[in-house]
Design a protein around this motif. Structure first.
Motif, PDB file in Angstrom:
ATOM      1  N   HIS A 192       2.031  -9.404 -15.024  1.00  0.00           N
ATOM      2  CA  HIS A 192       0.657  -9.472 -14.039  1.00  0.00           C
ATOM      3  C   HIS A 192       0.730  -8.235 -14.084  1.00  0.00           C
ATOM      4  O   HIS A 192      -0.105  -7.856 -13.167  1.00  0.00           O
ATOM      5  N   HIS A 193       1.805  -8.173 -12.697  1.00  0.00           N
ATOM      6  CA  HIS A 193       1.933  -6.538 -12.252  1.00  0.00           C
ATOM      7  C   HIS A 193       1.534  -5.460 -12.880  1.00  0.00           C
ATOM      8  O   HIS A 193       0.659  -4.749 -11.821  1.00  0.00           O
ATOM      9  N   LEU A 194       2.449  -5.834 -13.941  1.00  0.00           N
ATOM     10  CA  LEU A 194       2.168  -4.327 -14.602  1.00  0.00           C
ATOM     11  C   LEU A 194       0.336  -4.220 -15.373  1.00  0.00           C
ATOM     12  O   LEU A 194      -0.025  -2.694 -16.046  1.00  0.00           O
ATOM     13  N   ASP A 195       0.069  -5.302 -15.593  1.00  0.00           N
ATOM     14  CA  ASP A 195      -1.192  -5.194 -15.935  1.00  0.00           C
ATOM     15  C   ASP A 195      -2.524  -5.116 -15.145  1.00  0.00           C
ATOM     16  O   ASP A 195      -3.721  -5.027 -15.793  1.00  0.00           O
ATOM     17  N   HIS A 196      -2.094  -5.519 -14.118  1.00  0.00           N
ATOM     18  CA  HIS A 196      -2.878  -5.186 -12.993  1.00  0.00           C
ATOM     19  C   HIS A 196      -2.216  -4.694 -11.856  1.00  0.00           C
ATOM     20  O   HIS A 196      -2.630  -4.622 -10.921  1.00  0.00           O
ATOM     21  N   GLN A 197      -2.657  -3.683 -12.261  1.00  0.00           N
ATOM     22  CA  GLN A 197      -1.631  -2.409 -11.229  1.00  0.00           C
ATOM     23  C   GLN A 197      -3.193  -1.929 -10.337  1.00  0.00           C
ATOM     24  O   GLN A 197      -2.105  -1.845  -9.082  1.00  0.00           O
ATOM     25  N   ALA A 198      -3.958  -2.219 -10.643  1.00  0.00           N
ATOM     26  CA  ALA A 198      -5.346  -1.918  -9.592  1.00  0.00           C
ATOM     27  C   ALA A 198      -4.746  -2.845  -7.987  1.00  0.00           C
ATOM     28  O   ALA A 198      -4.390  -2.687  -7.370  1.00  0.00           O
ATOM     29  N   PHE A 199      -4.112  -4.566  -8.604  1.00  0.00           N
ATOM     30  CA  PHE A 199      -3.577  -4.768  -7.035  1.00  0.00           C
ATOM     31  C   PHE A 199      -2.398  -4.588  -6.633  1.00  0.00           C
ATOM     32  O   PHE A 199      -3.077  -4.274  -4.779  1.00  0.00           O
ATOM     33  N   ILE A 200      -1.530  -4.201  -6.575  1.00  0.00           N
ATOM     34  CA  ILE A 200      -0.433  -3.458  -6.121  1.00  0.00           C
ATOM     35  C   ILE A 200      -0.919  -2.017  -5.726  1.00  0.00           C
ATOM     36  O   ILE A 200      -0.560  -1.962  -4.369  1.00  0.00           O
ATOM     37  N   ARG A 201      -2.011  -1.586  -5.969  1.00  0.00           N
ATOM     38  CA  ARG A 201      -2.847   0.174  -5.219  1.00  0.00           C
ATOM     39  C   ARG A 201      -3.361  -0.725  -4.412  1.00  0.00           C
ATOM     40  O   ARG A 201      -3.219  -0.415  -2.820  1.00  0.00           O
ATOM     41  N   LEU A 202      -4.316  -1.879  -4.040  1.00  0.00           N
ATOM     42  CA  LEU A 202      -4.666  -2.189  -3.207  1.00  0.00           C
ATOM     43  C   LEU A 202      -3.792  -3.249  -2.308  1.00  0.00           C
ATOM     44  O   LEU A 202      -4.035  -2.417  -0.536  1.00  0.00           O
ATOM     45  N   VAL A 203      -2.747  -3.917  -2.525  1.00  0.00           N
ATOM     46  CA  VAL A 203      -1.877  -3.779  -1.301  1.00  0.00           C
ATOM     47  C   VAL A 203      -1.077  -2.790  -0.293  1.00  0.00           C
ATOM     48  O   VAL A 203      -1.068  -2.909   0.346  1.00  0.00           O
ATOM     49  N   SER A 204      -0.825  -1.891  -1.478  1.00  0.00           N
ATOM     50  CA  SER A 204       0.067  -1.025  -0.616  1.00  0.00           C
ATOM     51  C   SER A 204      -1.651   0.366   0.163  1.00  0.00           C
ATOM     52  O   SER A 204      -0.824   0.325   1.575  1.00  0.00           O
ATOM     53  N   ILE A 205      -2.650   0.147  -0.432  1.00  0.00           N
ATOM     54  CA  ILE A 205      -3.610   0.639   0.653  1.00  0.00           C
ATOM     55  C   ILE A 205      -3.380  -0.732   2.254  1.00  0.00           C
ATOM     56  O   ILE A 205      -3.652  -0.241   2.664  1.00  0.00           O
ATOM     57  N   GLU A 206      -3.625  -1.342   2.119  1.00  0.00           N
ATOM     58  CA  GLU A 206      -3.641  -2.525   3.191  1.00  0.00           C
ATOM     59  C   GLU A 206      -2.468  -2.421   3.731  1.00  0.00           C
ATOM     60  O   GLU A 206      -2.625  -2.934   5.009  1.00  0.00           O
ATOM     61  N   ASN A 207      -1.020  -2.325   3.237  1.00  0.00           N
ATOM     62  CA  ASN A 207      -0.413  -2.070   4.198  1.00  0.00           C
ATOM     63  C   ASN A 207      -0.432  -1.050   4.758  1.00  0.00           C
ATOM     64  O   ASN A 207       0.251  -0.578   5.829  1.00  0.00           O
ATOM     65  N   ILE A 208      -0.730   0.593   4.471  1.00  0.00           N
ATOM     66  CA  ILE A 208      -1.288   1.422   4.843  1.00  0.00           C
ATOM     67  C   ILE A 208      -2.208   1.369   6.363  1.00  0.00           C
ATOM     68  O   ILE A 208      -1.621   2.353   6.952  1.00  0.00           O
ATOM     69  N   HIS A 209      -3.136   0.749   6.348  1.00  0.00           N
ATOM     70  CA  HIS A 209      -3.377   0.269   6.943  1.00  0.00           C
ATOM     71  C   HIS A 209      -3.543  -0.468   8.143  1.00  0.00           C
ATOM     72  O   HIS A 209      -4.203  -1.433   9.359  1.00  0.00           O
ATOM     73  N   ARG A 210      -2.161  -1.116   7.796  1.00  0.00           N
ATOM     74  CA  ARG A 210      -1.390  -2.012   8.520  1.00  0.00           C
ATOM     75  C   ARG A 210      -1.682  -3.867   8.765  1.00  0.00           C
ATOM     76  O   ARG A 210      -1.968  -4.862   9.833  1.00  0.00           O
ATOM     77  N   GLY A 211      -2.939  -4.016   8.004  1.00  0.00           N
ATOM     78  CA  GLY A 211      -3.505  -5.579   7.308  1.00  0.00           C
ATOM     79  C   GLY A 211      -4.522  -5.588   7.544  1.00  0.00           C
ATOM     80  O   GLY A 211      -4.804  -6.953   8.159  1.00  0.00           O
ATOM     81  N   GLU A 212      -5.616  -4.581   8.254  1.00  0.00           N
ATOM     82  CA  GLU A 212      -6.223  -4.448   8.663  1.00  0.00           C
ATOM     83  C   GLU A 212      -7.335  -5.251   8.538  1.00  0.00           C
ATOM     84  O   GLU A 212      -8.119  -6.246   9.291  1.00  0.00           O
ATOM     85  N   TYR A 213      -7.168  -5.442   7.390  1.00  0.00           N
ATOM     86  CA  TYR A 213      -8.462  -6.326   6.447  1.00  0.00           C
ATOM     87  C   TYR A 213      -7.881  -7.723   6.465  1.00  0.00           C
ATOM     88  O   TYR A 213      -8.615  -9.046   5.742  1.00  0.00           O
ATOM     89  N   ILE A 214      -7.210  -7.315   5.360  1.00  0.00           N
ATOM     90  CA  ILE A 214      -6.432  -9.155   4.865  1.00  0.00           C
ATOM     91  C   ILE A 214      -6.550 -10.019   6.060  1.00  0.00           C
ATOM     92  O   ILE A 214      -6.150 -11.339   5.797  1.00  0.00           O
ATOM     93  N   GLY A 215      -5.518  -9.049   7.406  1.00  0.00           N
ATOM     94  CA  GLY A 215      -5.964 -10.474   8.353  1.00  0.00           C
ATOM     95  C   GLY A 215      -6.965 -11.300   8.994  1.00  0.00           C
ATOM     96  O   GLY A 215      -6.651 -12.278   9.323  1.00  0.00           O
ATOM     97  N   ARG A 216      -8.421 -10.643   8.179  1.00  0.00           N
ATOM     98  CA  ARG A 216      -9.618 -11.401   9.238  1.00  0.00           C
ATOM     99  C   ARG A 216      -9.875 -12.909   7.022  1.00  0.00           C
ATOM    100  O   ARG A 216     -10.820 -13.342   7.366  1.00  0.00           O
ATOM    101  N   LEU A 217      -9.384 -12.542   6.588  1.00  0.00           N
ATOM    102  CA  LEU A 217      -9.092 -13.356   5.058  1.00  0.00           C
ATOM    103  C   LEU A 217      -7.823 -14.811   5.317  1.00  0.00           C
ATOM    104  O   LEU A 217      -6.968 -15.322   5.076  1.00  0.00           O
ATOM    105  N   ASP A 218      -8.521 -15.427   6.221  1.00  0.00           N
ATOM    106  CA  ASP A 218      -7.881 -16.808   6.336  1.00  0.00           C
ATOM    107  C   ASP A 218      -7.018 -17.846   5.124  1.00  0.00           C
ATOM    108  O   ASP A 218      -6.532 -17.930   4.874  1.00  0.00           O
ATOM    109  N   SER A 219      -8.564 -17.213   3.950  1.00  0.00           N
ATOM    110  CA  SER A 219      -8.156 -18.278   3.075  1.00  0.00           C
ATOM    111  C   SER A 219      -7.545 -18.086   2.016  1.00  0.00           C
ATOM    112  O   SER A 219      -6.863 -18.274   1.701  1.00  0.00           O
ATOM    113  N   LEU A 220      -6.744 -16.365   2.322  1.00  0.00           N
ATOM    114  CA  LEU A 220      -5.427 -16.293   1.356  1.00  0.00           C
ATOM    115  C   LEU A 220      -4.323 -16.577   1.861  1.00  0.00           C
ATOM    116  O   LEU A 220      -3.414 -16.897   0.892  1.00  0.00           O
ATOM    117  N   ARG A 221      -4.565 -17.540   3.479  1.00  0.00           N
ATOM    118  CA  ARG A 221      -3.253 -18.491   3.777  1.00  0.00           C
ATOM    119  C   ARG A 221      -2.700 -19.544   2.911  1.00  0.00           C
ATOM    120  O   ARG A 221      -1.550 -19.588   2.252  1.00  0.00           O
TER     121      ARG A 221
END
Length: 213
Positions: free
Chosen positions: A102-131
């Protein structure tokens, strides 16, 4: 008296929203949140900014919808894995290999995760649904681990989250470090033989670790 939308209109709306999400995923993964432009997403989908705002409300809401959808993809893939009545060692290997694929076939997902970590989880922290969305990741592992312990084949001092960390970090590495590691060690993670080798390796690592006394 309210008028219900026709089924064909509803399907068209769902298709349009899905297409916008797919293209927005590519654009945000390529350019990050700051660099991504709604105009470009509209151009690639042959729609208008107004239509994007109609479906999502704005750039920020679109980005968070992209994040949520990306995480939903891996969680749904895990839920489709049939582990009932499967030998726990086999089931664990399948889960590790599924995550790798899945990770190799959906590399955009990994890049998005990396970008979000660069921003210290600024946006994912607003998505309680992900928990809530992430709970199945450990529940599937809990089930496999429990059956493995019952059979006496898995060690008892490892938790589901430990296994998830090992599998996830290995699979993320294949994408996040593809170019730097490839240059330094002259290896191409996308070459079919290399990919198959790395896929087998994560299964061997996890199963070997869990069955070691």
């Amino acid at each position: 008296m309210t008028t219900q939308p026709r089924p064909d209109m509803q399907r068209d709306a769902e298709r349009t929203r899905a297409e916008l999400l797919a293209v927005a995923t590519e654009v945000f993964a390529e350019s990050g949140y700051s660099g991504a432009r709604v105009d470009e997403i509209a151009e690639r989908t042959r729609t208008t900014k107004r239509m994007i705002y109609y479906y999502f409300g704005g750039k920020e809401q679109l980005y968070m919808a992209v994040l949520e959808n990306a995480y939903r993809g891996i969680r749904e893939a895990e839920q489709r894995l049939q582990v009932d009545h499967v030998d726990p060692v086999v089931a664990m290997r399948r889960l590790a290999e599924l995550t790798f694929d899945h990770h190799l076939d959906h590399q955009a997902f990994i890049r998005l995760v990396s970008i979000e970590n660069i921003h210290r989880g600024e946006y994912i922290g607003r998505l309680d649904s992900l928990r809530t969305l992430s709970r199945p990741a450990t529940s599937v592992l809990d089930e496999i681990l429990a059956r493995g312990r019952e059979k006496g084949v898995f060690r008892t001092d490892v938790e589901a989250l430990d296994v998830h960390i090992v599998i996830s970090s290995y699979c993320v590495f294949q994408v996040a470090n593809r170019y730097t590691f490839g240059f330094l060690f002259d290896v191409d993670f996308t070459e079919l033989g290399q990919r198959a080798h790395m896929r087998r390796m994560i299964g061997d690592v996890v199963v070997g670790w869990l069955t070691t006394r």
